[in-house]
Scaffold this motif. Structure first.
Motif, PDB file in Angstrom:
ATOM      1  N   LYS A 132       0.827  -1.209   0.000  1.00  0.00           N
ATOM      2  CA  LYS A 132       0.000   0.000   0.000  1.00  0.00           C
ATOM      3  C   LYS A 132       0.862   1.259   0.000  1.00  0.00           C
ATOM      4  O   LYS A 132       0.484   2.282  -0.592  1.00  0.00           O
ATOM      5  N   LYS A 355      -5.447  -1.450  -6.254  1.00  0.00           N
ATOM      6  CA  LYS A 355      -6.417  -0.848  -5.330  1.00  0.00           C
ATOM      7  C   LYS A 355      -7.637  -1.733  -5.147  1.00  0.00           C
ATOM      8  O   LYS A 355      -8.163  -1.862  -4.039  1.00  0.00           O
ATOM      9  N   ASP A 359      -7.378  -4.217  -0.547  1.00  0.00           N
ATOM     10  CA  ASP A 359      -8.262  -4.089   0.623  1.00  0.00           C
ATOM     11  C   ASP A 359      -9.076  -5.356   0.876  1.00  0.00           C
ATOM     12  O   ASP A 359      -9.147  -5.825   2.019  1.00  0.00           O
ATOM     13  N   GLU A 362      -6.753  -7.927   2.369  1.00  0.00           N
ATOM     14  CA  GLU A 362      -6.449  -7.644   3.771  1.00  0.00           C
ATOM     15  C   GLU A 362      -7.602  -8.084   4.668  1.00  0.00           C
ATOM     16  O   GLU A 362      -7.380  -8.651   5.743  1.00  0.00           O
ATOM     17  N   CYS A 363      -8.827  -7.844   4.221  1.00  0.00           N
ATOM     18  CA  CYS A 363      -9.997  -8.284   4.999  1.00  0.00           C
ATOM     19  C   CYS A 363     -10.044  -9.804   5.105  1.00  0.00           C
ATOM     20  O   CYS A 363     -10.388 -10.357   6.158  1.00  0.00           O
TER      21      CYS A 363
END
Length: 390
Positions: A132, A355, A359, A362-363
């Motif tokens: 990131k 992008k 995320d 990561e979740c």
């Protein structure tokens, strides 16, 4: 040819499954209801094996371009989560057998491996954080050069600074891995001072695992003494030992693939997978293991900080943008301006892929972490804490 191999493996597993079932049936000399219960359990165990196999065949069916992409890693974690949930239900449905030998030892060892996987999850989340940071540098480049009526020296200076910061960040990541790998192998102190700068940069972005932590050693600890169950263990556990071995193998492979793809400390990939070919899921797992190892041995990937497809794309577009910024002269010619526009479009596509995938990944890693914790807690509560010391 996956389809052909799958059919052969299915036949092989059917024989393997029948041998387990026949062993179980030979032990049953009681009433009819007991026989029915054993058959039900055997079907549940065989279904679990087949579902794991089908999922890994889907994972192995991808081409080389999609292997180790963000979407593929997310699919792998889905496989792990689904397999773990089915395994949890198998344990629950057979909880009366959990305290009997050798099942008590096998399940205890599984929970201990699961705890070791938690550190891997933490390290992977740190690694996602590093990516990131690189993403932010590329966003600065895109902002500086995209949708400008005229491109001047100021915009290129800003883009060049971001590209330099990106290059330093990725280089420090590689140097940190090399320094940690050397230190973990030598256990010497002579390198601490000269590696202080790169290690300091590494630690500035991550506090979830200790400075001496090693992904390679953690994977080795997870895989230690992992072997297919012996026939007497299969008999004594009514086949449950096979399910435990299967879930252990899924856990080890998932953690190993995460370490291969995502930046983390001391990314050694020498973990050995010892899986007998008669397991229906062995072929796709071993095939994926071999393909990922081959990818890591490619000349341009040997020193990579991660084999993730999108990291490779970041490296390529950053190099192209650097070369382009070094070659521009002002005022820009129409040809050079068009070349800049094309490179910026490529950069935009790479950024969008990163992008849109980081995320959710990561979740998912966070979900895997919490599921492992919850599964172990439920196991301790259901099967007794005597066999699982804290």
């Amino acid at each position: 040819m996956p389809a052909t191999y799958h059919q052969g493996s299915s036949a092989s597993f059917s024989n393997f499954g029948r041998s387990i079932l026949s062993i179980g049936r030979d032990q049953v000399y009681s009433m009819e209801s007991a026989t029915h219960e054993a058959t039900s359990q055997e079907l549940e165990l065989e279904t679990f094996q087949r579902q794991v196999a089908d999922r890994f065949h889907d994972l192995s069916a991808v081409g080389s371009d999609d292997l180790l992409s963000l979407s593929w890693i997310r699919k792998l974690l889905d496989v792990f989560v689904c397999s773990q949930e089915e395994f949890r239900m198998i344990l629950f449905n057979n909880r009366d057998l959990m305290s009997r030998a050798p099942m008590d030892r096998l399940i205890s060892e599984f929970f201990e491996r699961s705890v070791k996987a938690l550190d891997v999850c933490n390290a992977i989340r740190d690694g996602i954080g590093h990516v990131k940071q690189w993403q932010k540098q590329l966003e600065i480049v895109l902002c500086a050069l995209d949708k400008q009526r005229s491109l001047g020296e100021g915009q290129f200076r800003r883009a060049k600074k971001a590209l330099i910061d990106l290059a330093i960040g990725m280089l420090d990541e590689k140097e940190s891995n090399a320094a940690l790998a050397h230190r973990n192998r030598s256990f010497g102190r002579n390198n601490l001072h000269k590696d202080h700068r790169s290690l300091g940069h590494f630690r500035s972005l991550s506090w979830s695992v200790s400075r001496s932590w090693s992904a390679a050693r953690q994977l080795q600890a997870i895989g230690n003494n992992l072997a297919a169950p012996r026939s007497n263990e299969i008999v004594a556990t009514n086949g449950l030992a096979v399910a435990v071995f299967t879930m252990n193998s899924v856990l080890l492979f998932a953690m190993w693939a995460l370490v291969a793809a995502i930046p983390c400390q001391d990314r050694g990939l020498q973990t050995h997978f010892s899986i007998p070919r008669q397991f229906i899921w062995a072929a796709p797992v071993l095939s994926l293991h071999e393909r990922i190892l081959e990818e890591s041995k490619k000349r341009d990937r040997r020193n990579a900080c991660g084999l993730l497809k999108e990291i490779r794309e970041i490296e390529i577009i950053a190099r192209h943008m650097n070369e382009l910024s070094d070659s521009v002269q002002f005022p820009l010619t129409k040809e050079k301006a068009e070349e800049v526009r094309k490179r910026v479009e490529e950069l935009g596509k790479v950024l969008e892929a990163v992008k849109s995938g980081l995320d959710p990944l990561e979740c998912q890693v966070r979900e895997v972490f919490h599921r492992i914790v919850r599964s172990r807690t439920e196991g301790l509560d259901s099967f007794g804490r005597g066999n699982h010391p804290e």
